[in-house]
Design a protein around this motif. Structure first.
Motif, mmCIF file in Angstrom:
data_model
loop_
_atom_site.group_PDB
_atom_site.id
_atom_site.type_symbol
_atom_site.label_atom_id
_atom_site.label_comp_id
_atom_site.label_asym_id
_atom_site.label_seq_id
_atom_site.Cartn_x
_atom_site.Cartn_y
_atom_site.Cartn_z
ATOM 1 N N GLN A 1 0.631 -1.039 0.048
ATOM 2 C CA GLN A 1 0.082 0.026 -0.045
ATOM 3 C C GLN A 1 0.830 1.230 0.048
ATOM 4 N N GLY A 2 1.920 1.249 0.947
ATOM 5 C CA GLY A 2 2.669 2.464 0.544
ATOM 6 C C GLY A 2 3.758 2.750 -0.703
ATOM 7 N N TRP A 3 3.977 1.569 -1.145
ATOM 8 C CA TRP A 3 4.709 1.557 -2.352
ATOM 9 C C TRP A 3 3.830 2.000 -3.638
ATOM 10 N N ARG A 4 2.592 1.802 -3.663
ATOM 11 C CA ARG A 4 1.657 2.155 -4.472
ATOM 12 C C ARG A 4 1.552 3.893 -4.510
ATOM 13 N N ARG A 5 1.783 4.466 -3.544
ATOM 14 C CA ARG A 5 1.616 5.830 -3.378
ATOM 15 C C ARG A 5 2.758 6.296 -3.964
ATOM 16 N N LEU A 6 4.075 5.737 -3.756
ATOM 17 C CA LEU A 6 5.003 6.173 -4.537
ATOM 18 C C LEU A 6 4.935 5.902 -6.215
ATOM 19 N N ASP A 7 4.385 4.730 -6.493
ATOM 20 C CA ASP A 7 4.113 4.462 -7.666
ATOM 21 C C ASP A 7 3.171 5.367 -8.420
ATOM 22 N N TYR A 8 2.487 5.872 -7.707
ATOM 23 C CA TYR A 8 1.335 6.739 -8.207
ATOM 24 C C TYR A 8 2.040 8.225 -8.570
ATOM 25 N N ALA A 9 3.039 8.584 -7.504
ATOM 26 C CA ALA A 9 3.662 9.815 -7.937
ATOM 27 C C ALA A 9 4.612 9.639 -9.047
ATOM 28 N N ILE A 10 4.982 8.603 -9.311
ATOM 29 C CA ILE A 10 6.139 8.771 -10.330
ATOM 30 C C ILE A 10 5.092 8.697 -11.751
ATOM 31 N N TYR A 11 3.931 8.013 -11.539
ATOM 32 C CA TYR A 11 3.073 7.899 -12.706
ATOM 33 C C TYR A 11 2.537 9.526 -13.130
ATOM 34 N N LEU A 12 2.221 10.148 -12.110
ATOM 35 C CA LEU A 12 1.766 11.592 -11.985
ATOM 36 C C LEU A 12 3.060 12.424 -12.851
ATOM 37 N N ALA A 13 4.438 12.049 -12.630
ATOM 38 C CA ALA A 13 5.220 12.844 -13.303
ATOM 39 C C ALA A 13 5.341 12.879 -14.706
ATOM 40 N N HIS A 14 4.872 11.547 -15.228
ATOM 41 C CA HIS A 14 4.886 11.305 -16.813
ATOM 42 C C HIS A 14 3.422 12.092 -17.191
ATOM 43 N N VAL A 15 2.721 12.089 -16.578
ATOM 44 C CA VAL A 15 1.284 12.824 -16.923
ATOM 45 C C VAL A 15 1.856 14.219 -17.085
ATOM 46 N N TYR A 16 2.267 14.912 -15.873
ATOM 47 C CA TYR A 16 2.719 16.253 -15.939
ATOM 48 C C TYR A 16 4.032 16.664 -16.792
ATOM 49 N N ASN A 17 4.644 15.803 -17.331
ATOM 50 C CA ASN A 17 5.737 15.923 -18.129
ATOM 51 C C ASN A 17 7.004 16.627 -16.964
ATOM 52 N N MET A 18 7.322 15.927 -15.778
ATOM 53 C CA MET A 18 8.193 16.410 -14.856
ATOM 54 C C MET A 18 9.156 15.323 -14.721
ATOM 55 N N LYS A 19 10.377 15.600 -13.915
ATOM 56 C CA LYS A 19 11.181 14.502 -13.539
ATOM 57 C C LYS A 19 11.100 14.798 -11.969
ATOM 58 N N LEU A 20 12.106 13.522 -11.450
ATOM 59 C CA LEU A 20 11.876 13.259 -10.013
ATOM 60 C C LEU A 20 13.227 13.366 -9.590
ATOM 61 N N ILE A 21 13.490 13.723 -8.441
ATOM 62 C CA ILE A 21 14.838 13.387 -7.456
ATOM 63 C C ILE A 21 14.205 12.776 -6.120
ATOM 64 N N ILE A 22 14.928 11.585 -6.221
ATOM 65 C CA ILE A 22 14.258 10.722 -4.840
ATOM 66 C C ILE A 22 15.632 10.383 -3.931
ATOM 67 N N PRO A 23 15.569 10.850 -2.842
ATOM 68 C CA PRO A 23 16.334 10.409 -1.898
ATOM 69 C C PRO A 23 16.018 9.183 -1.171
ATOM 70 N N LEU A 24 16.806 8.281 -0.782
ATOM 71 C CA LEU A 24 16.153 6.773 -0.468
ATOM 72 C C LEU A 24 16.599 6.734 1.204
ATOM 73 N N LEU A 25 17.122 7.544 1.976
ATOM 74 C CA LEU A 25 16.822 7.313 3.396
ATOM 75 C C LEU A 25 17.042 8.820 3.970
ATOM 76 N N ASN A 26 16.620 9.113 5.300
ATOM 77 C CA ASN A 26 16.668 10.278 5.933
ATOM 78 C C ASN A 26 17.633 10.565 6.970
ATOM 79 N N GLU A 27 18.563 11.508 6.878
ATOM 80 C CA GLU A 27 19.604 11.429 8.288
ATOM 81 C C GLU A 27 18.634 11.693 9.503
ATOM 82 N N TRP A 28 17.561 12.604 9.365
ATOM 83 C CA TRP A 28 16.859 12.949 10.685
ATOM 84 C C TRP A 28 15.907 11.994 10.819
ATOM 85 N N PRO A 29 15.177 11.835 11.942
ATOM 86 C CA PRO A 29 14.029 10.955 12.574
ATOM 87 C C PRO A 29 12.980 10.865 11.776
#
Length: 611
Positions: free
Chosen positions: A127-155
């Motif tokens: 369920q969580g990954w489908r949220r990220l899937d959907y954001a990437i799908y929308l990037a295609h729809v709106y002709n945008m590119k994404l920068i995606i960090p993979l871990l946070n230093e902060w809590p």
């Protein structure tokens, strides 16, 4: 039919519409991959520049994602930086002082009920990954590119301390207060960087992310050109501040992680996600104030990390107030001991210019991944100060060869009055963030949020710079029309139902008058619609519910109003009245929130049929 039964029928009809669809096969990626050539980013063989925004809240809900992409599109942005991490789960119920359960345990979610991306080691809730899937799908729809960090230093969202806990590093009891906890983590975060078990767990997560196949597009993340940059972490730092930390520990860790990504994914750029700390000898200005000397104390060196072969692009952040350079209160002068920056806007141009110079020496492109200013939103307090800070950043970017800028933070809340702070002015004691509303989140205490179009002056500054940067893009991706689900059709950048859309009634671009609404593809007087709604109360079924719902309030607005009461993820963005022939349109008026959207092929615009 009373209002309660009408509401129930409307909701039932909406859920009925969210049925599964037949999916096409052999999807193809849309657009080109952004690459690096010397100090320039390239797209489709030409120079590429970007103006973007950060979003930590885009995974809260699909409504949030849709609204943020819509707002970004209206500003002209071509990049969003979004979190690709969300770790931890709630395995113990929350109790009140009498031992009563006030919040049950919620495996696979955080304390506010949001599904995470990794709830525990090697468990990746779909369920969580489908949220990220959907954001990437929308990037295609709106002709945008994404920068995606993979871990946070902060809590926030489960950072280094979550990994430390998972691999058995003993953490101290969690105190009350965000900063107290953050300071404890600072004192022992070096244990994360020295733990082979933590590194392996991180690399396993990265491997899953790269190989994941998007449920909405059918494309593996590693093959998706909507993704521009993988950042290894958001703002990595090493150990407690001691003024003499060896930056090679983090450098070597980042080198291993970058090489791991390259062994799986040869399509995407890799960056560190760091803040850009330097040693005093690195800057040509003779500055001595933190963060010019931050590399030694924080154990992260922008110059040293820029030498890593598998780091393709260099990024840095600009947070002078958070770095204690804001000289309006005595307690904040402790870092600016040389009094080099009595005016905040003097720091930002120097910080940008020096990092562009250092990146040119390294022969790599560079971008400002985060900058902004927190707003207290008291009358006459900070809006003009934020504008001055952001304008100084953008004006400097016009004068140097920087690849892109991403302000912090875009939001879909659209209610800045709800974020007004009425407490004490001492900001350092505030809780840094509270994520209490999955539909309309606010950066409650620090208020980095930029509300567009409400923050008119700030939005105008962003829009003008965005136009300048995007005009320099030589070969942008072609516009993309994804397949729409029957009975929707593609119109003005969105999938809509022309039979009932007042801004596109019967055909794309045909707008009903102010006192009219759209019914069955025809503009009819609003009074007639209300009468029809009243006459159809006894008709029963979804047809009657739809007529009643249209008489007073649009369907999407009503359904969204129900969501908080229902505790559901389902949401529908409200449609807004536009201007004839030139109105911005949301992605959809109904969204299949919990079922995958279809994979898509280049150039396909034909609707998909129901089973």
């Amino acid at each position: 039919m009373n209002s309660k039964s009408t509401t129930s029928l409307l909701l039932g009809c909406a859920i009925l519409a969210f049925s599964s669809r037949a999916l096409p096969v052999d999807p193809e990626p849309h657009g080109g991959f952004v690459t690096a050539e010397g100090t320039r980013l390239k797209l489709n063989g030409g120079d590429y520049y970007f103006s973007g925004a950060n979003s930590y809240s885009i995974l809260y809900s699909e409504f949030e994602a849709e609204e943020q992409f819509r707002i970004a599109s209206e500003l002209g942005l071509n990049v969003l930086r979004i979190w690709g991490f969300w770790n931890g789960e709630v395995l113990e119920p929350q109790l009140d002082e009498n031992g009563n359960i006030v919040r049950p345990a919620t495996p696979d979610t955080d304390i506010y009920g949001h599904y995470v991306l990794q709830s525990r080691p090697w468990v990746y809730p779909e369920q969580g990954w489908r949220r990220l899937d959907y954001a990437i799908y929308l990037a295609h729809v709106y002709n945008m590119k994404l920068i995606i960090p993979l871990l946070n230093e902060w809590p926030e969202f489960g950072g280094l301390e979550t990994y430390m806990d998972w691999v058995g590093i003993e953490l101290p009891p969690k105190p009350d207060g965000h900063y107290a906890w953050e300071n404890l983590i600072k004192a022992m975060r070096d244990e994360f960087w020295l733990s082979e078990e933590a590194k392996e767990l991180y690399l396993d997560y990265v491997t899953y992310a790269l190989n994941r196949v998007n449920t909405y597009t059918g494309i593996a993340y590693k093959d998706d050109p909507a993704i521009m940059i993988w950042e290894l972490l958001n703002e990595p730092r090493y150990g407690p501040w001691n003024g003499n930390t060896d930056a090679t520990v983090v450098r070597d860790w980042l080198a291993d992680a970058a090489a791991h990504i390259k062994s799986i994914d040869s399509n995407h750029l890799v960056g560190t996600g760091e803040e850009g700390f330097l040693n005093l000898e690195d800057n040509d200005l003779g500055r001595e104030t933190y963060p010019w000397d931050g590399a030694a104390g924080e154990g992260v060196s922008f110059v040293l990390n820029g030498e890593i072969p598998d780091i393709d692009v260099l990024g840095f952040h600009c947070w002078p107030f958070q770095w204690n350079l804001w000289g309006s209160s005595e307690q904040d002068l402790n870092e600016d001991t040389e009094h080099e920056y009595p005016d905040l806007t003097r720091f930002t141009p120097e910080w940008i210019t020096e990092h562009v110079r250092l990146a040119a020496e390294a022969g790599k492109p560079v971008y400002l991944g985060e900058f902004g200013f927190q707003i207290l939103r008291q009358p006459g307090s900070d809006l003009s100060v934020r504008d001055a800070h952001m304008k100084a950043a953008y004006d400097t970017a016009r004068e140097v060869d920087i690849a892109g800028m991403a302000y912090f933070h875009i939001t879909a809340s659209h209610d800045p009055r709800a974020a007004v702070y009425t407490g004490p002015m001492e900001r350092k004691t505030l809780v840094q963030a509270q994520y209490y509303d999955g539909i309309m989140p606010h950066d409650v205490d620090f208020r980095f949020d930029v509300y567009c179009p409400e923050d008119e002056s700030t939005c105008d500054i962003i829009r003008k710079f965005t136009e300048y940067m995007t005009d320099k893009v030589e070969n942008p991706d072609p516009e993309f029309a994804p397949p729409c689900l029957d009975p929707k059709q593609w119109c003005d950048g969105a999938c809509i139902i022309v039979d009932s859309h007042p801004d596109h009634c019967g055909e794309c671009g045909f707008v009903c008058e102010d006192e009219e609404t759209c019914r069955d593809g025809e503009c009819v007087p609003l009074a007639d619609e209300q009468e029809d709604g009243a006459d159809s109360e006894d008709a029963g079924g979804c047809q009657a519910a739809g007529a009643v719902g249209r008489s007073r309030i649009r369907f999407g607005v009503l359904l969204n109003a129900l969501i908080p009461r229902l505790g559901s993820d389902v949401s529908v963005p409200p449609l807004k009245k536009g201007v004839r022939g030139n109105s911005p349109v949301e992605l959809s008026s109904l969204n299949e929130t919990n079922s995958p959207r279809p994979p898509f092929s280049r150039g396909s615009t034909s609707p998909l049929k129901k089973h």
